[in-house]
Design a protein around this motif. Sequence first.
Motif, mmCIF file in Angstrom:
data_model
loop_
_atom_site.group_PDB
_atom_site.id
_atom_site.type_symbol
_atom_site.label_atom_id
_atom_site.label_comp_id
_atom_site.label_asym_id
_atom_site.label_seq_id
_atom_site.Cartn_x
_atom_site.Cartn_y
_atom_site.Cartn_z
ATOM 1 N N ASN A 26 29.001 74.419 131.892
ATOM 2 C CA ASN A 26 27.865 73.663 132.391
ATOM 3 C C ASN A 26 27.303 74.393 133.613
ATOM 4 O OD1 ASN A 26 26.028 71.840 133.474
ATOM 5 N ND2 ASN A 26 27.376 70.065 133.236
ATOM 6 N N PRO A 27 26.032 74.836 133.573
ATOM 7 C CA PRO A 27 25.470 75.558 134.722
ATOM 8 C C PRO A 27 25.478 74.751 136.007
ATOM 9 C CG PRO A 27 24.051 75.770 132.794
ATOM 10 C CD PRO A 27 25.079 74.743 132.450
ATOM 11 N N LEU A 28 25.550 73.420 135.912
ATOM 12 C CA LEU A 28 25.607 72.591 137.113
ATOM 13 C C LEU A 28 26.924 72.769 137.859
ATOM 14 C CD1 LEU A 28 24.152 70.312 138.738
ATOM 15 C CD2 LEU A 28 25.337 68.668 137.253
ATOM 16 N N PHE A 29 27.975 73.165 137.139
ATOM 17 C CA PHE A 29 29.312 73.241 137.715
ATOM 18 C C PHE A 29 29.888 74.652 137.561
ATOM 19 C CE2 PHE A 29 29.553 68.610 136.185
ATOM 20 C CZ PHE A 29 29.033 68.133 137.377
ATOM 21 N N PRO A 30 29.523 75.573 138.456
ATOM 22 C CA PRO A 30 30.072 76.930 138.346
ATOM 23 C C PRO A 30 31.591 76.965 138.464
ATOM 24 C CG PRO A 30 28.193 76.882 139.850
ATOM 25 C CD PRO A 30 28.545 75.454 139.546
ATOM 26 N N THR A 31 32.163 76.077 139.293
ATOM 27 C CA THR A 31 33.612 76.029 139.459
ATOM 28 C C THR A 31 34.081 74.579 139.362
ATOM 29 O OG1 THR A 31 33.739 75.659 141.852
ATOM 30 C CG2 THR A 31 33.373 77.931 141.101
ATOM 31 N N SER A 32 35.380 74.408 139.190
ATOM 32 C CA SER A 32 35.946 73.063 139.075
ATOM 33 C C SER A 32 35.904 72.311 140.398
ATOM 34 C CB SER A 32 37.392 73.139 138.570
ATOM 35 O OG SER A 32 38.183 73.931 139.446
ATOM 36 N N ASP A 33 35.626 72.990 141.499
ATOM 37 C CA ASP A 33 35.514 72.302 142.788
ATOM 38 C C ASP A 33 34.201 71.537 142.914
ATOM 39 O OD1 ASP A 33 36.686 71.795 145.433
ATOM 40 O OD2 ASP A 33 34.941 72.904 146.199
ATOM 41 N N ASN A 34 33.281 71.731 141.951
ATOM 42 C CA ASN A 34 31.990 71.052 142.000
ATOM 43 C C ASN A 34 32.059 69.609 141.512
ATOM 44 O OD1 ASN A 34 30.867 74.189 141.021
ATOM 45 N ND2 ASN A 34 30.191 73.267 142.941
ATOM 46 N N PHE A 35 33.184 69.180 140.940
ATOM 47 C CA PHE A 35 33.276 67.817 140.417
ATOM 48 C C PHE A 35 34.727 67.359 140.392
ATOM 49 C CE2 PHE A 35 33.901 70.462 136.679
ATOM 50 C CZ PHE A 35 34.912 69.823 135.996
ATOM 51 N N ALA A 36 34.887 66.045 140.233
ATOM 52 C CA ALA A 36 36.224 65.463 140.046
ATOM 53 C C ALA A 36 36.096 64.244 139.152
ATOM 54 C CB ALA A 36 36.838 65.078 141.387
ATOM 55 N N LEU A 37 37.139 63.981 138.377
ATOM 56 C CA LEU A 37 37.186 62.819 137.487
ATOM 57 C C LEU A 37 38.351 61.925 137.911
ATOM 58 C CD1 LEU A 37 36.771 64.616 134.021
ATOM 59 C CD2 LEU A 37 34.986 63.789 135.570
ATOM 60 N N PHE A 38 38.067 60.635 138.075
ATOM 61 C CA PHE A 38 39.098 59.687 138.490
ATOM 62 C C PHE A 38 39.174 58.539 137.484
ATOM 63 C CE2 PHE A 38 37.343 61.549 142.398
ATOM 64 C CZ PHE A 38 38.499 62.070 142.977
ATOM 65 N N THR A 39 40.400 58.069 137.227
ATOM 66 C CA THR A 39 40.605 56.880 136.396
ATOM 67 C C THR A 39 41.595 55.957 137.084
ATOM 68 O OG1 THR A 39 42.281 58.102 135.111
ATOM 69 C CG2 THR A 39 40.052 57.934 134.180
ATOM 70 N N ALA A 40 41.406 54.644 136.862
ATOM 71 C CA ALA A 40 42.291 53.624 137.439
ATOM 72 C C ALA A 40 43.099 52.983 136.324
ATOM 73 C CB ALA A 40 41.470 52.574 138.179
ATOM 74 N N GLY A 60 39.227 51.644 134.453
ATOM 75 C CA GLY A 60 37.905 52.158 134.771
ATOM 76 C C GLY A 60 37.929 53.634 135.089
ATOM 77 N N ARG A 61 36.739 54.162 135.365
ATOM 78 C CA ARG A 61 36.588 55.586 135.646
ATOM 79 C C ARG A 61 35.411 55.812 136.582
ATOM 80 N NH1 ARG A 61 33.706 57.967 130.095
ATOM 81 N NH2 ARG A 61 31.723 56.856 130.353
ATOM 82 N N ILE A 62 35.375 56.979 137.195
ATOM 83 C CA ILE A 62 34.214 57.428 137.959
ATOM 84 C C ILE A 62 34.300 58.944 138.084
ATOM 85 C CG2 ILE A 62 35.224 57.313 140.277
ATOM 86 C CD1 ILE A 62 32.547 56.080 141.217
ATOM 87 N N GLY A 63 33.145 59.591 138.019
ATOM 88 C CA GLY A 63 33.061 61.010 138.315
ATOM 89 C C GLY A 63 32.375 61.199 139.659
ATOM 90 N N ALA A 64 32.744 62.248 140.378
ATOM 91 C CA ALA A 64 32.066 62.624 141.617
ATOM 92 C C ALA A 64 31.646 64.075 141.481
ATOM 93 C CB ALA A 64 32.993 62.444 142.818
ATOM 94 N N HIS A 65 30.439 64.395 141.946
ATOM 95 C CA HIS A 65 29.985 65.775 141.825
ATOM 96 C C HIS A 65 28.890 66.073 142.839
ATOM 97 C CE1 HIS A 65 26.950 63.733 139.270
ATOM 98 N NE2 HIS A 65 26.142 64.755 139.558
ATOM 99 N N VAL A 66 28.531 67.340 142.913
ATOM 100 C CA VAL A 66 27.469 67.789 143.796
ATOM 101 C C VAL A 66 26.406 68.498 142.958
ATOM 102 C CG1 VAL A 66 28.705 69.951 144.276
ATOM 103 C CG2 VAL A 66 26.908 69.179 145.836
#
Length: 368
Positions: free
Chosen positions: A42-56, A64-70
Amino acid sequence: MELREGDFEAFFAAPFAAYGDTTPYVSPMKSDLRRFYTAGENPLFPTSDNFALFTAHRDGQILGRIGAHVHPASNETHGTNKAYFAYFDCADDAEAAAALLQAAESWARKRGFDTLAGNFNLTAMQQIGVMTGGFDGVPYVDQVYGPPHIAKLLEANGYEAYFPMQTFETDLEAFQPSSMLGPAQREILASPDWSFAPVTGKDIPARLDDARTLLNSGFANNPMFVPLTREEFDFQAKELKWIIDTRITSVLHYQGQPAGVVLVIPDLNPFIRATRSRFSWTTPWHFLVNRLRRDRALVVYLSVRSDLQGKGIMGAMLATLLPKMREAGYKKLGITWIWDENHGSLRQMERIGAKPLHRTHLFRKALT
């Protein structure tokens, strides 16, 4: 309560577990969701530090879930310092929601961002917003859907609603082309300077390139818009060449150059729901059934080149295209989000007889 990071299988499964089988919610295909969150692909995410995935999780159950990204280009373009949350789907569980939102906030704070906003799934030109009304409306593909408690959980955790939007639906069987045709539109349709570019299987790559050019030009002054590079557009539109019904997408040229586009796809939600958002040996059969039965289509976007706006071009295109959709067997047309302050697009909705379908907002929280 257990909070996990990076568990993609749980991230995909979360809305099914949180909402059950009776919800109108339809998940993206699992393969697409994985593609979206693959660093380097994904061109939006050059590296894995650009996003995170969380689940409860609690007692072995996904809540539930949520993603965080820049989105660096958005911050640079608009002079902001935001991080974004995405795919916030959660049971009506205050503890789970708080854990997920706090995880996304912590991720954003550690990277120096001063605001967290969403849903952005994943940019302003994809699915955005949280539903705040119209919960009985059946969503089209590429429209967000969530139960009423999602907005309430956000508000309970200090998030404020902003940027109000609506999605729309129009009854193609009731549409009257004459409602769109004034002197300007009739002159366009009669002039040899204006022509509809061919949209056939072999022409789709050229028409998609037209669509990117017109998107970047026509949306240049819209809030939150970030021009798409060819790489970014091709990534987002990867599957369109297989999905587009060439009878119901329209590109208008002026003196041989792209002038306006109405990019339309069939509603794939019945197909995606039937497959439970997974590829299997039955997927081709479900796709064929959907192709034979489909009667709803979705406007992904409509755009007119910036130097040609205000000349009646979109009215001429819609007056020509909507009857063709009806002839192709489509009965309903959905439209993705329109901001409440986009008065030009809202006037077009009135003229085609479109009615509000869903009410949505973005939500944000200051992190400082």
